[in-house]
Design a protein around this motif. Structure first.
Motif, short mmCIF file in Angstrom:
data_model
loop_
_atom_site.label_atom_id
_atom_site.label_comp_id
_atom_site.label_asym_id
_atom_site.label_seq_id
_atom_site.Cartn_x
_atom_site.Cartn_y
_atom_site.Cartn_z
N ARG A 1 0.83 -1.13 -0.07
CA ARG A 1 0.02 0.08 -0.04
C ARG A 1 0.90 1.03 -0.10
NH1 ARG A 1 -4.38 1.03 4.53
NH2 ARG A 1 -3.20 -0.87 5.56
N ARG A 2 1.55 1.33 0.74
CA ARG A 2 2.68 2.72 1.12
C ARG A 2 3.66 2.86 -0.18
NH1 ARG A 2 6.68 4.30 0.80
NH2 ARG A 2 8.72 4.26 1.79
N ALA B 1 1.04 3.61 -3.32
CA ALA B 1 0.42 5.15 -3.06
C ALA B 1 1.35 6.12 -3.40
CB ALA B 1 -0.14 5.25 -1.77
N LEU B 2 2.70 5.93 -2.76
CA LEU B 2 3.87 6.98 -3.14
C LEU B 2 4.26 6.99 -4.45
CD1 LEU B 2 5.64 9.00 -1.54
CD2 LEU B 2 7.10 7.14 -1.10
N ALA C 1 1.41 8.85 -6.64
CA ALA C 1 1.73 10.16 -6.12
C ALA C 1 3.17 10.91 -6.60
CB ALA C 1 1.83 10.55 -4.47
N ALA D 1 9.66 4.41 -3.52
CA ALA D 1 8.37 4.05 -3.74
C ALA D 1 8.23 2.90 -4.80
CB ALA D 1 7.82 5.28 -4.26
N GLY E 1 -0.75 15.11 -6.50
CA GLY E 1 -0.04 14.26 -5.73
C GLY E 1 -0.43 13.96 -4.44
N LEU E 2 -0.69 14.60 -3.61
CA LEU E 2 -1.12 14.57 -2.25
C LEU E 2 -2.64 13.76 -2.47
CD1 LEU E 2 -0.04 17.50 -0.19
CD2 LEU E 2 0.73 15.07 0.01
N TYR F 1 -2.31 10.25 -3.79
CA TYR F 1 -1.64 9.30 -2.61
C TYR F 1 -2.79 8.84 -1.62
CZ TYR F 1 1.05 7.71 1.37
OH TYR F 1 1.55 6.90 2.35
N TYR G 1 -4.29 5.11 -1.21
CA TYR G 1 -3.92 4.61 0.07
C TYR G 1 -5.22 4.22 0.63
CZ TYR G 1 -1.49 4.04 4.63
OH TYR G 1 -0.88 3.42 5.71
#
Length: 188
Positions: A42-43, A46-47, A50, A76, A158-159, A162, A166
């Motif tokens: 996931r991280r 997502a990064l 983003a 990422a 991007g945020l 993310y 996520y």
């Protein structure tokens, strides 16, 4: 979630296939040594998305390699970063540039940020051959606001990307856990 990951893995090239591709051999070697950059979690995904969306906002000729390099440095998912740069295309370019100019107009002083150009306000909708010229003149009138707005739009988009990835990944995990509980309850 496991089914979704299996489908994604079929689309992604492996580190070995990247080593055989011209221009990406260095990346394949690096991914073999650091497999966490290629794993679907996931991280990392997502990064990666983003970063790809944030870098894709900038009108650069080499968006994918830039996103991949930044993804390597920030640990990422490299494939997600490269794929997310494709969000910017001829259909999404105008809204992204409009957002950039809008966000940049908050930072650039009002007297510098230009309003709609004369050609843009007198747009001849009936003659499409004049559209590129009118659009280009409008972009040039935005100038400093547009240049300042690109990093701001990249950060905002991007945020947002993310958070969406996520959150969606968390929803998929919860659905998979419920499905497993139902299966185990029916078996027993």
């Amino acid at each position: 979630m496991a089914e979704f990951k299996k489908r994604l893995r079929r689309w992604f090239p492996t580190a070995q296939t990247l080593e055989q591709m011209r221009g990406f051999a260095w990346l394949g070697h690096y991914l073999r040594v650091h497999p966490r950059l290629w794993v679907l979690h996931r991280r990392g995904v997502a990064l990666g998305v983003a970063l790809g969306v944030g870098i894709g906002v900038f009108p650069l000729p080499l968006q994918m390699p830039a996103a991949m390099l930044v993804a390597v440095f920030l640990r990422a998912n490299v494939a997600a970063a490269a794929a997310a740069t494709w969000l910017t295309n001829p259909l999404t370019m105008a809204p992204i540039w409009g957002l950039s100019a809008y966000l940049g107009s908050f930072v650039v002083p009002r007297q510098v940020a230009a309003k709609s150009s004369e050609v843009m306000t007198q747009w001849a909708w009936s003659s499409p051959q004049t559209w590129p010229e009118a659009f280009w003149e409008q972009v040039m009138s935005w100038g400093p606001a547009l240049l300042v707005g690109f990093p701001m739009a990249g950060a905002v988009l991007g945020l947002g990307a993310y958070a969406i990835v996520y959150w969606a990944w968390a929803v998929l995990i919860k659905q998979e856990r419920r499905r497993r509980r139902r299966r185990s309850a029916t078996v027993q």
